[in-house]
Design a protein around this motif. Structure first.
Motif, PDB file in Angstrom:
ATOM      1  N   MET A   6      96.759  54.590   8.421  1.00  0.00           N
ATOM      2  CA  MET A   6      96.092  55.486   9.366  1.00  0.00           C
ATOM      3  C   MET A   6      97.049  56.553   9.889  1.00  0.00           C
ATOM      4  SD  MET A   6      93.816  54.334  12.644  1.00  0.00           S
ATOM      5  CE  MET A   6      92.715  55.509  13.479  1.00  0.00           C
ATOM      6  N   ARG A   7      98.266  56.148  10.237  1.00  0.00           N
ATOM      7  CA  ARG A   7      99.240  57.111  10.747  1.00  0.00           C
ATOM      8  C   ARG A   7      99.653  58.085   9.645  1.00  0.00           C
ATOM      9  NH1 ARG A   7     102.642  53.766  12.224  1.00  0.00           N
ATOM     10  NH2 ARG A   7     102.261  53.580  14.453  1.00  0.00           N
ATOM     11  N   LEU A  23      93.079  61.324  15.096  1.00  0.00           N
ATOM     12  CA  LEU A  23      93.523  60.033  14.557  1.00  0.00           C
ATOM     13  C   LEU A  23      94.791  59.572  15.273  1.00  0.00           C
ATOM     14  CD1 LEU A  23      93.040  60.456  10.690  1.00  0.00           C
ATOM     15  CD2 LEU A  23      91.805  58.868  12.165  1.00  0.00           C
ATOM     16  N   LEU A  58      95.116  56.218  17.675  1.00  0.00           N
ATOM     17  CA  LEU A  58      96.097  55.242  17.195  1.00  0.00           C
ATOM     18  C   LEU A  58      97.201  55.038  18.222  1.00  0.00           C
ATOM     19  CD1 LEU A  58      97.204  53.381  15.008  1.00  0.00           C
ATOM     20  CD2 LEU A  58      98.270  55.383  13.934  1.00  0.00           C
ATOM     21  N   CYS A  82      86.936  58.579  15.212  1.00  0.00           N
ATOM     22  CA  CYS A  82      88.226  58.016  14.791  1.00  0.00           C
ATOM     23  C   CYS A  82      88.440  56.635  15.391  1.00  0.00           C
ATOM     24  CB  CYS A  82      89.356  58.961  15.208  1.00  0.00           C
ATOM     25  SG  CYS A  82      89.300  60.581  14.410  1.00  0.00           S
ATOM     26  N   LEU A  88      87.168  53.807  13.334  1.00  0.00           N
ATOM     27  CA  LEU A  88      87.934  53.452  12.132  1.00  0.00           C
ATOM     28  C   LEU A  88      88.987  52.377  12.405  1.00  0.00           C
ATOM     29  CD1 LEU A  88      88.610  57.062  10.759  1.00  0.00           C
ATOM     30  CD2 LEU A  88      86.641  55.596  10.304  1.00  0.00           C
ATOM     31  N   LEU A  89      89.353  52.201  13.671  1.00  0.00           N
ATOM     32  CA  LEU A  89      90.480  51.324  14.008  1.00  0.00           C
ATOM     33  C   LEU A  89      90.298  49.866  13.593  1.00  0.00           C
ATOM     34  CD1 LEU A  89      91.676  52.669  17.468  1.00  0.00           C
ATOM     35  CD2 LEU A  89      93.134  52.268  15.479  1.00  0.00           C
ATOM     36  N   PHE A  99      91.148  49.525   9.808  1.00  0.00           N
ATOM     37  CA  PHE A  99      92.555  49.788   9.502  1.00  0.00           C
ATOM     38  C   PHE A  99      93.451  48.680  10.037  1.00  0.00           C
ATOM     39  CE2 PHE A  99      91.477  54.423   8.924  1.00  0.00           C
ATOM     40  CZ  PHE A  99      91.984  54.525   7.641  1.00  0.00           C
TER      41      PHE A  99
END
Length: 381
Positions: free
Chosen positions: A31-32, A65, A69, A291, A294-295, A298
């Motif tokens: 992700m990062r 993102l 994050l 976003c 999505l965590l 991931f």
């Protein structure tokens, strides 16, 4: 031949980072890495200036993102600190601040000085008059816009103010509510809600009154600290759900990911005129929320093919250095020094741009950023 082999091995070792793969969460590295890749792709301005188009599809907002994050990661840290038997007071908060500032400030101030140098001596055409002392305290975009100098620092200002404010709000909530024997879980949630709703209310009652075009929608609203803290608060909310509702977190990860990706691209392709109330108040929050969705997926990815693990981990490790170096220090210097005169030279410069971003960021991480973090760990011990 042995000399050449030894030289090649030693040269390659200059760029090897030797991370501890077992201690890392591979999915969050993905992700990062994707976030910084999307940002660097967007900042490859020499292609746009040569009348070519790349990338050929719209990309999820890499900064959003990063925001969710970052909130997710520091949320996990703060939850662990908050649940310790010791009271959550100023001593604990200061430990958190020192840890974060050792991570972010040394690189930032080094690259800020480099930006001052290249602008002051006319290497890139930005006007030096747009530099001010505010950059040293992250207030260049606290309540209003700034332009033409170290633009990429806008998002770091938002993160730094969040790191400062959220632990303070959490500490105040703890002092006020512990006498009523409110559970720590709910105290943490109330602190999140403060930074979820205050920026939203500021956009509703102040930012919504601005008349803007597409450019000033970004600079006057979307890149201003007081209007954007809710994006990082969404990441903290994700950490809250993961910690206190793990079964729900794991159960929704696949459907949440699918909905998040679809919603991101629907939002990207729906036209939103800049002066619509929805655009100025809600659109950027919805983008961050996509976003946020999505965590869970991931965070659940623990393994992958060896070559991909190495690639994404490497990019993840150097992502902060890439973020600081890619635009003014590399992209704008390249364009000002070697302006492309057509698509072919633009593509050549674009390849050089990526080579320099990856190479210089790796060196900056390995020989400056990582030693600073090691110093932080020694200080903590």
């Amino acid at each position: 031949m042995r000399f050449i082999s030894n030289f090649t091995r030693r040269f390659r070792n200059i760029f090897l980072l030797h991370p501890d793969y077992e201690s890392r969460i591979y999915g969050l590295d993905i992700m990062r890495a994707l976030a910084i890749i999307f940002v660097v792709l967007e900042h490859g301005l020499m292609l746009a200036k040569a009348n070519t188009s790349f990338p050929w599809i719209k990309l999820i907002n890499g900064v959003e993102l990063f925001f969710v994050l970052s909130g997710f990661l520091i949320g996990g840290m703060l939850i662990r600190l908050f649940e310790q038997p010791d009271p959550f007071g100023i001593k604990t908060i200061c430990k958190f601040w020192i840890r974060r500032w050792f991570r972010t400030l040394p690189n930032y101030y080094l690259v800020l000085l480099i930006n001052i140098f290249i602008v002051y001596f006319g290497i890139i055409p930005e006007r030096f008059s747009h530099f001010s002392w505010k950059f040293f305290f992250f207030i260049q975009n606290f309540s209003g816009p700034f332009t033409d100098f170290f633009w990429e620092s806008w998002s770091l200002s938002i993160e730094e103010w969040f790191y400062l404010l959220f632990p303070l709000i959490l500490g105040l909530m703890f002092l006020m509510l512990k006498i009523f024997k409110v559970q720590k879980k709910y105290i943490f949630l109330y602190a999140i809600l403060v930074l979820l709703f205050v920026p939203l209310l500021l956009r509703m009652f102040i930012a919504s009154r601005f008349t803007v075009n597409d450019f000033f929608l970004g600079t006057r609203i979307q890149k201003v600290v007081i209007y954007r803290l809710d994006s990082i608060a969404l990441g903290i909310l994700a950490a809250f759900i993961r910690h206190w509702y793990p079964l729900f977190w794991n159960k929704i990860r696949n459907i949440s990911f699918i909905i998040g990706v679809i919603a991101c691209y629907i939002l990207l392709y729906i036209p939103c005129p800049p002066n619509l109330y929805f655009t100025k108040v809600f659109r950027i929050f919805i983008e961050s929320f996509c976003c946020f969705l999505l965590l869970p997926k991931f965070a659940s990815i623990r393994k992958g093919p060896k070559i991909l693990v190495r690639f994404f981990t490497h990019i993840s490790l150097i992502s902060y250095s890439m973020y600081l170096l890619n635009l003014a220090v590399i992209s704008e210097v390249l364009f000002a020094t070697f302006p492309p005169w057509g698509p072919h030279t633009a593509w050549a410069l674009y390849c050089i741009y990526w080579f320099l971003v990856l190479t210089l960021s790796t060196l900056l991480y390995k020989y400056y950023e990582k030693p600073m973090m090691d110093l932080r760990d020694r200080y903590r011990k």
